[in-house]
Design a protein around this motif. Structure first.
Motif, PDB file in Angstrom:
ATOM      1  N   VAL A 151     -18.623  -7.816   3.195  1.00  6.16           N
ATOM      2  CA  VAL A 151     -17.451  -7.603   2.356  1.00  6.16           C
ATOM      3  C   VAL A 151     -16.320  -7.032   3.219  1.00  6.16           C
ATOM      4  CG1 VAL A 151     -16.506  -6.303   0.399  1.00  6.16           C
ATOM      5  CG2 VAL A 151     -18.851  -7.202   0.301  1.00  6.16           C
ATOM      6  N   LEU A 152     -15.107  -7.534   3.013  1.00  6.80           N
ATOM      7  CA  LEU A 152     -13.910  -6.976   3.636  1.00  6.80           C
ATOM      8  C   LEU A 152     -13.018  -6.426   2.524  1.00  6.80           C
ATOM      9  CD1 LEU A 152     -11.993  -6.617   6.146  1.00  6.80           C
ATOM     10  CD2 LEU A 152     -10.956  -8.808   5.452  1.00  6.80           C
ATOM     11  N   ILE A 153     -12.562  -5.175   2.691  1.00  5.62           N
ATOM     12  CA  ILE A 153     -11.658  -4.566   1.719  1.00  5.62           C
ATOM     13  C   ILE A 153     -10.361  -4.218   2.434  1.00  5.62           C
ATOM     14  CG2 ILE A 153     -11.306  -2.719   0.047  1.00  5.62           C
ATOM     15  CD1 ILE A 153     -14.375  -2.386  -0.021  1.00  5.62           C
ATOM     16  N   ILE A 154      -9.278  -4.848   2.021  1.00 11.95           N
ATOM     17  CA  ILE A 154      -7.958  -4.584   2.578  1.00 11.95           C
ATOM     18  C   ILE A 154      -7.269  -3.563   1.675  1.00 11.95           C
ATOM     19  CG2 ILE A 154      -5.743  -5.599   3.234  1.00 11.95           C
ATOM     20  CD1 ILE A 154      -7.246  -8.312   3.440  1.00 11.95           C
ATOM     21  N   GLY A 155      -6.772  -2.484   2.267  1.00 12.58           N
ATOM     22  CA  GLY A 155      -6.200  -1.404   1.464  1.00 12.58           C
ATOM     23  C   GLY A 155      -7.293  -0.537   0.870  1.00 12.58           C
ATOM     24  N   ALA A 156      -8.228  -0.119   1.715  1.00 11.56           N
ATOM     25  CA  ALA A 156      -9.455   0.502   1.217  1.00 11.56           C
ATOM     26  C   ALA A 156      -9.339   1.980   0.897  1.00 11.56           C
ATOM     27  CB  ALA A 156     -10.591   0.292   2.238  1.00 11.56           C
ATOM     28  N   ALA A 157      -8.275   2.652   1.319  1.00 12.35           N
ATOM     29  CA  ALA A 157      -8.210   4.107   1.125  1.00 12.35           C
ATOM     30  C   ALA A 157      -7.609   4.519  -0.211  1.00 12.35           C
ATOM     31  CB  ALA A 157      -7.426   4.762   2.259  1.00 12.35           C
ATOM     32  N   GLY A 158      -7.013   3.593  -0.935  1.00 11.62           N
ATOM     33  CA  GLY A 158      -6.519   3.904  -2.265  1.00 11.62           C
ATOM     34  C   GLY A 158      -7.650   3.918  -3.272  1.00 11.62           C
ATOM     35  N   GLY A 159      -7.318   4.130  -4.537  1.00  5.47           N
ATOM     36  CA  GLY A 159      -8.344   4.283  -5.556  1.00  5.47           C
ATOM     37  C   GLY A 159      -9.235   3.066  -5.728  1.00  5.47           C
ATOM     38  N   ALA A 298       4.433  13.875  -7.550  1.00  9.26           N
ATOM     39  CA  ALA A 298       3.204  13.100  -7.715  1.00  9.26           C
ATOM     40  C   ALA A 298       3.474  11.604  -7.590  1.00  9.26           C
ATOM     41  CB  ALA A 298       2.567  13.410  -9.071  1.00  9.26           C
ATOM     42  N   PHE A 299       4.545  11.141  -8.222  1.00  2.52           N
ATOM     43  CA  PHE A 299       4.896   9.724  -8.131  1.00  2.52           C
ATOM     44  C   PHE A 299       5.234   9.356  -6.692  1.00  2.52           C
ATOM     45  CE2 PHE A 299       6.201   8.568 -12.758  1.00  2.52           C
ATOM     46  CZ  PHE A 299       5.112   9.246 -13.259  1.00  2.52           C
ATOM     47  N   ASP A 300       5.956  10.235  -6.001  1.00  3.82           N
ATOM     48  CA  ASP A 300       6.284   9.977  -4.601  1.00  3.82           C
ATOM     49  C   ASP A 300       5.018   9.897  -3.752  1.00  3.82           C
ATOM     50  OD1 ASP A 300       8.970  10.039  -5.273  1.00  3.82           O
ATOM     51  OD2 ASP A 300       9.304  12.081  -4.530  1.00  3.82           O
ATOM     52  N   GLU A 303       3.241   6.622  -3.912  1.00  3.91           N
ATOM     53  CA  GLU A 303       3.870   5.552  -3.134  1.00  3.91           C
ATOM     54  C   GLU A 303       3.698   5.725  -1.627  1.00  3.91           C
ATOM     55  OE1 GLU A 303       7.555   3.700  -5.297  1.00  3.91           O
ATOM     56  OE2 GLU A 303       7.871   5.868  -5.159  1.00  3.91           O
ATOM     57  N   THR A 304       3.092   6.819  -1.201  1.00  4.56           N
ATOM     58  CA  THR A 304       2.931   7.100   0.222  1.00  4.56           C
ATOM     59  C   THR A 304       1.731   6.363   0.798  1.00  4.56           C
ATOM     60  OG1 THR A 304       3.876   9.316  -0.078  1.00  4.56           O
ATOM     61  CG2 THR A 304       2.622   8.918   1.943  1.00  4.56           C
TER      62      THR A 304
END
Length: 317
Positions: A151-159, A298-300, A303-304
């Protein structure tokens, strides 16, 4: 019961949020009144702050001033058929039409909530809801994997990414993740077998052959992924509008394309999420917590790039 509640509203200043007092909601037939303790931040929330989703915001405003938030953890304050006052619950309302949850209380359909174990913290519970459910949908409905699959997950550090990583490892897969250099060690601690830093490495490399590619930020496409998919493998994007041509290409290919946009839930899906968390297959990943009065921060933070998991709003400062 209080006659007013603290609520997050759009500020008169464009691109800002503010905290105000709003009338306390009254549950209708089939609804439960919930005292919201924690609610997470999602992409739609920051887009609403920026002035997007105008048609939906207009509909939200007919209910009251709250226009952001659609998942939460809290305490039921009225009885339903299954849910009783005092139960600790999680919930996920209809993304496009449900009541918004960045407020001290919300009235939700009983079908949108489920009781959580007493041992859970409400922060942990809130961190799991939408993005944990999304991971379950990907790996139990769209593209289940068995031991040894790649499995490859791109963008893996977000929720979505971190929960998909956890669940894929629980299913026995070999998981490669794409994330920032600063998150490489954290991703390995979450179970990643291999890490590619997006600053210095491509998402795909010569010789790659994955059974599933999960593209959380939709940076790739089915066409770009197909040469690196095993026969019968699937490319999964989280926004079907980002790669409409992928549906057509996949129809004429031995590889598959799957797209996920979760707009609703059911008690059964929430119970499955709770079950997987109890098994240790899903562990809460919390990047940061902010009081409601610091919603803009929190919103900012959401987006980080480089955050680690969920951004939470604590409704009580």
């Amino acid at each position: 019961m209080p006659k007013t509640i603290r609520a997050l509203i759009q500020s008169p200043e464009p691109g800002k949020m503010a905290v105000a007092q709003a009338p306390a909601p009254i549950p209708g037939r089939g609804q439960v009144l919930v005292e919201v303790k924690v609610s997470a931040v999602n992409e739609m929330d920051v887009q609403v702050r920026a002035g997007l989703w105008a048609k939906n915001v207009k509909a939200f405003l007919k209910r009251g001033p709250v226009v952001t938030g659609f998942e939460f953890a809290g305490i039921a304050r009225s009885d339903g058929g299954r849910i009783k006052a005092g139960d600790r619950v999680i919930g996920y309302v209809n993304v496009l039409s449900g009541p918004r949850t960045h407020a001290g209380q919300v009235c939700v359909d009983e079908t949108d909530i489920e009781v959580i174990p007493q041992s859970w913290s409400l922060d942990d519970a809130a961190a799991l809801v939408v993005m944990g459910l999304t991971a379950v949908e990907i790996l139990e409905r769209l593209a289940p994997v068995s031991p040894g699959k790649r499995v490859l997950i791109i963008g893996a550090a977000g929720g979505v990414g971190v929960y998909t990583l956890q669940l894929a490892k629980h299913q026995g897969a070999h998981v490669t993740v794409v994330c920032s250099e600063r998150n490489a060690a954290w991703m390995k601690s979450m179970g990643a077998n291999a890490v590619r830093a997006y600053e210095t490495e491509p998402n795909f490399k010569t010789g790659d052959l994955f059974d599933v590619v999960v593209d959380v930020p939709c940076k790739e496409s089915f066409a770009a992924s197909a040469p690196f998919l095993a026969r019968g493998g699937m490319y999964v994007g989280t926004n079907p509008l980002a790669d409409l041509g992928g549906f057509v290409r996949a129809a004429f290919s031995s590889r598959r394309a799957g797209y996920l946009m979760m707009l609703t839930t059911t008690p059964a899906k929430l119970r499955r999420l709770i079950e997987l968390a109890a098994l240790g297959a899903l562990r809460p990943a919390i990047d940061s917590r902010f009081p409601l009065s610091q919603a803009d921060q929190a919103f900012d933070r959401f987006e980080t790039r480089g955050k680690q998991g969920r951004v939470l709003l604590k409704i009580e400062d």
